[in-house]
Structures are given as structure tokens and as C-alpha cells.
Design an enzyme around this catalytic site. Structure first.
Site, short mmCIF file in Angstrom:
data_model
loop_
_atom_site.label_atom_id
_atom_site.label_comp_id
_atom_site.label_asym_id
_atom_site.label_seq_id
_atom_site.Cartn_x
_atom_site.Cartn_y
_atom_site.Cartn_z
N TYR A 56 0.82 -1.21 0.00
CA TYR A 56 0.00 0.00 0.00
C TYR A 56 0.86 1.27 0.00
O TYR A 56 0.58 2.22 0.73
CB TYR A 56 -0.92 0.03 1.23
CG TYR A 56 -1.86 -1.13 1.37
CD1 TYR A 56 -2.26 -1.90 0.27
CD2 TYR A 56 -2.36 -1.50 2.63
CE1 TYR A 56 -3.12 -2.98 0.42
CE2 TYR A 56 -3.22 -2.56 2.78
CZ TYR A 56 -3.60 -3.31 1.68
OH TYR A 56 -4.44 -4.38 1.84
N HIS A 122 0.03 -11.98 1.41
CA HIS A 122 -0.82 -11.03 0.72
C HIS A 122 -1.22 -11.51 -0.69
O HIS A 122 -0.36 -11.80 -1.51
CB HIS A 122 -0.09 -9.69 0.61
CG HIS A 122 -0.98 -8.53 0.30
ND1 HIS A 122 -0.53 -7.23 0.28
CD2 HIS A 122 -2.31 -8.46 0.00
CE1 HIS A 122 -1.54 -6.41 -0.01
NE2 HIS A 122 -2.61 -7.15 -0.20
#
Length: 375
Positions: A56, A122
Site C-alpha cells: 500500500y 498477501h
């Protein structure tokens, strides 16, 4: 899980502040956001868990700056940090033990902490099951030998694959995953996390299943999908986008906004339907991201009203507040029925992840950057 460590669902708060919004996917300039103010205000309002990822962009660093700021109102021992390993860029993944070790160390530094409460692999759909197993084993080694990771899980989009991997981890290691985080799979548009995932994940021994992105990555908004600094990244096709805008016009005709109805329905319904894999108090866990203080205040107002309607605080909630919460739930459920009629075949539609033709751009695994901070 070490025998002395309590199950994650007995610790994790049912509302987690997501910080994927501290990124160019959702905002043109995340450094211009009042991120420290958002985090401090969230803590003041009772939020005690934060979700982030190296993928992110500056999210981990911005979150870390807020939490280590002298004015931070809550000590480290009183909140939970959840981050991820393995995803480097849009089409670049490294699940090798070496990268997992590097990523954990970097996250500790960025977040200014001595431990990470939960670390996910992830977006597991972009790599092989063998790579996922290898990464899980390494994260558990770090947990057991170094203590800088406390709980281990996976995150991703395709619910059937998340279930398959949870079952595989249990079968191959004899230990269930602590958490499986799904996103955009329990929303007004798509409820496959409940219909196709909940029972399988529970049987696989998963303790906690956080539901992220009740707006479907910004799909369920009257103004359309978010377009940040990297442009339009949303995977929804035009057909789905068009029908969602028709649903938005329907609720606008009722004096409501699609995002408000979607947030209320998602938080309220998952708090009950996700309770069996929920957090503290037996409440289904939701991950909510915001980009400004007004969104935070509105989210917390909705969340507290949701809690008012649950049978958790008898004697602590004013009768009028409980009645209002239950009446609002019924009102929103009525809007949901109308929205589902409009969605038609698009109800429970899921987009492909990864897209056809995807190839991992990373060819050599476990190569650690000399800078210690890139990528």
C-alpha cells in the site's frame, strides 16, 4: 500456534481501521491526507486495530509515524497491528523465506514496533500453493523463534481458493491458520464470503475472518469507483459499474446514498453473520478504510449504532438507541432487497483475480534490495 498463546478471535477487536487508503490507488497524494490526525482520532474513538501492507505504498510508514508520534493517545500494548508480506507490486510477488524475513523486519522498522500482531501472506491467488505453504512455515518460524510475529494468516480475493488454502495448510502442517482476510466478498453486491466460504473456513479451524472493503473497493458509491494517483485501477467491468450506478439512483430516490446504505448493511450484517469467526464479544470483524476525518466520524457513528442493536450491551444502551438501531437495520434491509432486484445477474458476481494472462514479473526470488527499503 504456541500452546500458551490465546486464539486470535479472543483478542482481535471487531472493527479494524484499514489503511489501504493511505496510497495512490485511492488518493492522488496520500502524503496530503491528515493521516496522523485520522489515526489519533480513531484511537480516541475506541479503534484498537490497524491493517496495512508494504504494497500500500507509504501506508506502513504513515501509520508508523502516527503511532510513534509523541501525541499518540494509546500505548503500543493496547492496539493491534496487522500487515502483510509477499506482494511487491501489481504483478510482482515474492513468497520466499528470505523475502518474508526481510519484509517482516522492514515492517517492524516502518511501524516503529517490536512485534506484529498478525502477518498475512498477501493476495495468495497470485502464487502457487507450494509458495504459500513455504511462506506460512517461515512466518511461523519467526513467530516461534524470534517472537516478532504473533499470528499468521492469508489474504486474497477468490473465496474458493482461500478455503482450499486454509484446508491445505491444516492438512500439511497440522495447525490451522489464525486468520483469513477476504475483501469485497461480503457486500451488498457480493456475499460469497458467507455463502461459499464461512462454513469451510470454520471447519478448517480458522479463528478469525475479517471482512474488508464493504464498498467493494469503492464500487458501491454514487460517484463511481475511486480514481487515485495511478488512475482507474478497479477490476470491475463496465457492465457491473453501470448496474451499480442504477442502484445508486434507486437509493437516491429514497433520500439515501448508496455508500451509506452499503456501509450500514455490511457492518451490521457481518457483525452477526460473521460472529462464528469474529473477534472480541463474538462480533464479526470488519475492516474499514477512510481518507479523511469526516469519513472516520461517520463510520464510527454507524459502527456504534450497529453495536447498539446487538444483544451485547443489555442495560448499557438506552432503549431509544437500541430501538433506533433495529429500526435502521430493517430500513436498510428493505433498500437491500430493492438493490438486489436491480443487480439481477450481477448479484454475487466476482471478477477474475488474477486476470487472464497474468505472469509474475519477479523472476528471481529472495533477492533483497541493498537500500533496505526498496521496493
Amino acid at each position: 500456534m504456541p500452546p500458551t498463546q490465546p486464539p486470535l478471535n479472543t483478542l482481535l477487536p471487531p472493527l479494524i481501521c484499514g489503511t489501504a487508503t493511505f496510497n495512490t490507488q485511492y488518493n492522488a497524494d496520500p502524503f496530503a491526507l491528515p493521516t496522523t490526525e485520522i489515526i489519533h482520532r480513531a484511537l480516541a474513538l475506541g479503534v484498537r486495530a490497524f491493517d496495512t501492507s508494504p504494497y500500500y505504498g507509504p501506508s506502513e510508514s504513515l501509520l508508523g509515524q502516527a503511532l510513534t508520534h509523541p501525541a499518540c493517545p494509546v500505548p503500543r500494548e493496547e492496539y493491534y497491528l496487522l500487515t502483510k508480506v509477499g506482494r511487491i507490486a501489481a504483478s510482482e510477488f515474492d513468497y520466499s523465506p528470505a523475502w518474508a524475513r526481510f519484509s517482516v523486519k522492514r515492517s517492524l522498522e516502518r511501524l516503529g514496533t517490536k512485534w506484529l500482531d498478525v502477518v498475512y501472506c498477501h493476495d495468495v491467488e497470485f502464487v502457487s500453493p507450494r509458495e504459500v505453504l513455504g511462506c506460512i512455515r517461515e512466518l511461523r518460524r519467526i513467530r516461534d523463534e524470534e517472537g516478532t510475529v504473533r499470528y499468521v494468516g492469508i489474504s486474497g480475493y477468490p473465496v474458493p481458493l482461500l478455503c482450499e488454502l486454509a484446508e491445505l495448510v491444516l492438512k500439511e502442517t497440522g495447525e490451522p491458520l489464525d486468520a483469513v482476510q477476504s475483501y469485497a466478498n461480503f457486500t451488498l453486491q457480493n456475499t460469497t464470503l458467507e455463502t461459499k466460504g464461512l462454513e469451510r473456513l470454520r471447519k478448517a479451524g480458522v479463528a478469525a475472518v475479517p471482512n474488508a472493503s464493504v464498498l467493494g473497493m469503492g464500487l458501491l458509491r454514487g460517484r463511481g469507483v475511486p480514481v487515485g494517483g495511478i488512475g482507474d485501477f478497479h477490476p470491475a467491468g463496465q457492465g457491473l459499474r453501470d448496474i451499480v450506478q442504477e442502484a445508486a439512483r434507486f437509493v437516491e430516490g429514497k433520500g439515501e446514498r448508496l455508500e451509506v446504505v452499503s456501509i450500514r448493511w455490511g457492518l451490521d450484517t457481518w457483525s452477526r453473520d460473521g460472529a462464528s469467526v469474529g473477534g472480541l464479544g463474538g462480533v464479526g470483524i470488519s475492516v474499514m478504510g477512510v481518507s479523511n476525518l469526516d469519513e472516520l466520524e461517520e463510520t464510527m457513528k454507524v459502527w456504534n449504532s450497529v453495536l447498539d442493536g446487538l444483544p451485547l450491551k443489555d442495560g448499557e444502551v438506552a432503549k431509544r438507541d437500541r430501538e433506533w438501531s433495529i429500526a435502521r437495520r430493517k430500513e436498510v434491509e428493505g433498500y437491500a432487497e430493492g438493490i438486489w432486484k436491480i443487480l439481477g445477474k450481477w448479484k454475487d458476481y466476482t471478477w477474475a483475480s488474477p486476470e487472464e494472462g497474468y505472469v509474475n514479473a519477479r523472476k528471481v526470488m529472495g533477492v533483497i534490495p541493498e537500500s533496505g527499503d526498496k521496493p
